[in-house]
Design an enzyme around this catalytic site. Structure first.
Site, short mmCIF file in Angstrom:
data_model
loop_
_atom_site.label_atom_id
_atom_site.label_comp_id
_atom_site.label_asym_id
_atom_site.label_seq_id
_atom_site.Cartn_x
_atom_site.Cartn_y
_atom_site.Cartn_z
N LYS A 42 1.46 35.13 1.84
CA LYS A 42 0.69 33.92 2.11
C LYS A 42 1.06 32.79 1.15
O LYS A 42 0.90 31.63 1.45
CB LYS A 42 -0.80 34.23 1.96
CG LYS A 42 -1.32 35.25 2.94
CD LYS A 42 -2.80 35.51 2.66
CE LYS A 42 -3.30 36.66 3.51
NZ LYS A 42 -4.68 37.05 3.09
N GLY A 43 1.52 33.17 -0.01
CA GLY A 43 1.65 32.23 -1.12
C GLY A 43 2.37 30.92 -0.86
O GLY A 43 2.03 29.90 -1.44
N ASP A 99 6.96 31.02 -2.94
CA ASP A 99 6.09 30.34 -3.90
C ASP A 99 6.59 30.56 -5.32
O ASP A 99 6.68 29.63 -6.12
CB ASP A 99 4.63 30.80 -3.76
CG ASP A 99 4.49 32.33 -3.71
OD1 ASP A 99 5.51 33.05 -3.83
OD2 ASP A 99 3.36 32.81 -3.55
N ASP A 102 9.48 36.36 -9.16
CA ASP A 102 9.04 37.08 -10.35
C ASP A 102 10.07 38.17 -10.64
O ASP A 102 11.09 37.91 -11.28
CB ASP A 102 7.65 37.65 -10.03
CG ASP A 102 6.96 38.29 -11.21
OD1 ASP A 102 7.25 37.90 -12.34
OD2 ASP A 102 6.11 39.17 -11.00
N LYS A 130 9.93 32.64 -12.53
CA LYS A 130 9.54 33.33 -13.77
C LYS A 130 10.70 34.26 -14.15
O LYS A 130 10.64 35.47 -13.95
CB LYS A 130 8.29 34.17 -13.47
CG LYS A 130 7.22 34.16 -14.52
CD LYS A 130 6.20 35.24 -14.22
CE LYS A 130 4.99 34.75 -13.48
NZ LYS A 130 3.99 35.85 -13.25
N PHE A 151 0.56 35.10 -15.80
CA PHE A 151 0.10 35.23 -14.42
C PHE A 151 -0.58 33.93 -14.02
O PHE A 151 -1.52 33.48 -14.66
CB PHE A 151 -0.87 36.41 -14.27
CG PHE A 151 -1.14 36.69 -12.83
CD1 PHE A 151 -0.26 37.47 -12.08
CD2 PHE A 151 -2.27 36.16 -12.20
CE1 PHE A 151 -0.50 37.72 -10.74
CE2 PHE A 151 -2.50 36.40 -10.85
CZ PHE A 151 -1.63 37.17 -10.12
N VAL A 152 -0.05 33.30 -12.96
CA VAL A 152 -0.53 31.98 -12.58
C VAL A 152 -1.22 32.01 -11.21
O VAL A 152 -0.93 32.86 -10.38
CB VAL A 152 0.61 30.94 -12.57
CG1 VAL A 152 1.10 30.67 -13.97
CG2 VAL A 152 1.77 31.37 -11.66
N ASP A 158 -2.42 33.31 -5.60
CA ASP A 158 -3.78 33.84 -5.72
C ASP A 158 -3.91 34.90 -6.80
O ASP A 158 -2.93 35.48 -7.26
CB ASP A 158 -4.20 34.47 -4.40
CG ASP A 158 -3.51 35.83 -4.16
OD1 ASP A 158 -2.26 35.87 -4.24
OD2 ASP A 158 -4.21 36.83 -3.94
P1 IMP Z 1 8.56 39.33 -6.87
O1 IMP Z 1 8.89 40.21 -5.69
O2 IMP Z 1 8.20 40.18 -8.04
O3 IMP Z 1 9.66 38.36 -7.19
O4 IMP Z 1 7.26 38.49 -6.53
C1 IMP Z 1 6.75 38.45 -5.28
C2 IMP Z 1 5.47 37.68 -5.12
O5 IMP Z 1 4.48 38.13 -6.04
C3 IMP Z 1 5.54 36.20 -5.36
O6 IMP Z 1 6.11 35.52 -4.28
C4 IMP Z 1 4.07 35.89 -5.52
O7 IMP Z 1 3.45 35.74 -4.25
C5 IMP Z 1 3.55 37.12 -6.25
N1 IMP Z 1 3.44 36.79 -7.68
C6 IMP Z 1 4.36 37.00 -8.65
N2 IMP Z 1 3.92 36.52 -9.83
C7 IMP Z 1 2.71 35.96 -9.57
C8 IMP Z 1 1.76 35.25 -10.39
O8 IMP Z 1 1.93 34.99 -11.59
N3 IMP Z 1 0.63 34.84 -9.74
C9 IMP Z 1 0.38 35.07 -8.43
N4 IMP Z 1 1.25 35.70 -7.63
C10 IMP Z 1 2.40 36.15 -8.20
MG MG Z 2 5.05 35.17 -2.43
#
Ligand code: IMP
Ligand code: MG
Length: 177
Positions: A42-43, A99, A102, A130, A151-152, A158
């Protein structure tokens, strides 16, 4: 909501500037090409809506929903498709709109998934990055704002389903280490 916020990390003005800049670059890079923007739900819905309106060439869009972290604040490493896109991307240029990148696992998984559907090209775009938490290498073609390992919430992001509607990117009090 305000009492829960420890710090505004990225202001709405900073976001607006960056979105404008990325929209301009995309408009130039894809001029005369068939582009489909794919938002990761959703982000990314707020970023996608803002970004689309800064793009001055015709574009189509679609949405894909993947599993989130639930109420936890760290990645499980598992990426589950909850809702796939409706459009056929064969022979089209695809730009995945996230969004926040990470660990990079979501974007890597989605890039590989879409690659199997024979698009002309796949590129990636994110509002926030990040990099300190990356687990897999991933090329980000259009990178927004780089943030530290915190964590944002806000601007679509969210915590346990809340705070997506904050206009700025913020750190919650309990996560202000
Ligand atoms: P990744 O697969 O670890 O790169 O991250 C996937 C998803 O996790 C991101 O697109 C965000 O929706 C969520 N996410 C990662 N870090 C944060 C955070 O600090 N706050 C909120 N959602 C996060
Ligand atoms: Mg996301």
């Amino acid at each position: 909501m305000k009492e829960k916020i420890a710090e505004v990390l990225v202001t709405r003005e900073q976001i607006r500037e960056k979105v404008k800049e990325i929209g301009k670059r995309i408009s130039e890079d894809y001029a005369g090409k068939d582009l489909i923007l794919i938002g990761v739900l959703k982000g990314s819905f707020i970023f996608l809506a803002d970004l689309m309106r800064e793009i001055t060439i015709p574009v189509d869009m679609d949405l894909i929903a993947v599993s989130s972290y639930g109420s936890s604040t760290s990645s499980s490493g598992v990426v589950r498709i909850i809702k796939d896109i409706d459009l056929d991307i064969t022979g089209k240029h695809v730009l995945i709109v996230e969004d926040l990148v990470d660990t990079g696992l979501t974007l890597k998984h989605l890039t590989e998934l879409f690659q199997t559907r024979n698009p002309l090209s796949i590129k990636t775009c994110t509002a926030l990055d990040k990099p300190s938490r990356r687990k897999v290498h991933i090329d980000i073609d259009y990178k927004g704002i780089v943030i530290p390992d915190k964590f944002v919430v806000g601007y679509g992001l969210d915590y346990a389903g809340r705070y997506r509607n904050l206009p700025d990117v913020c750190v919650l009090k309990s996560y202000d280490q």
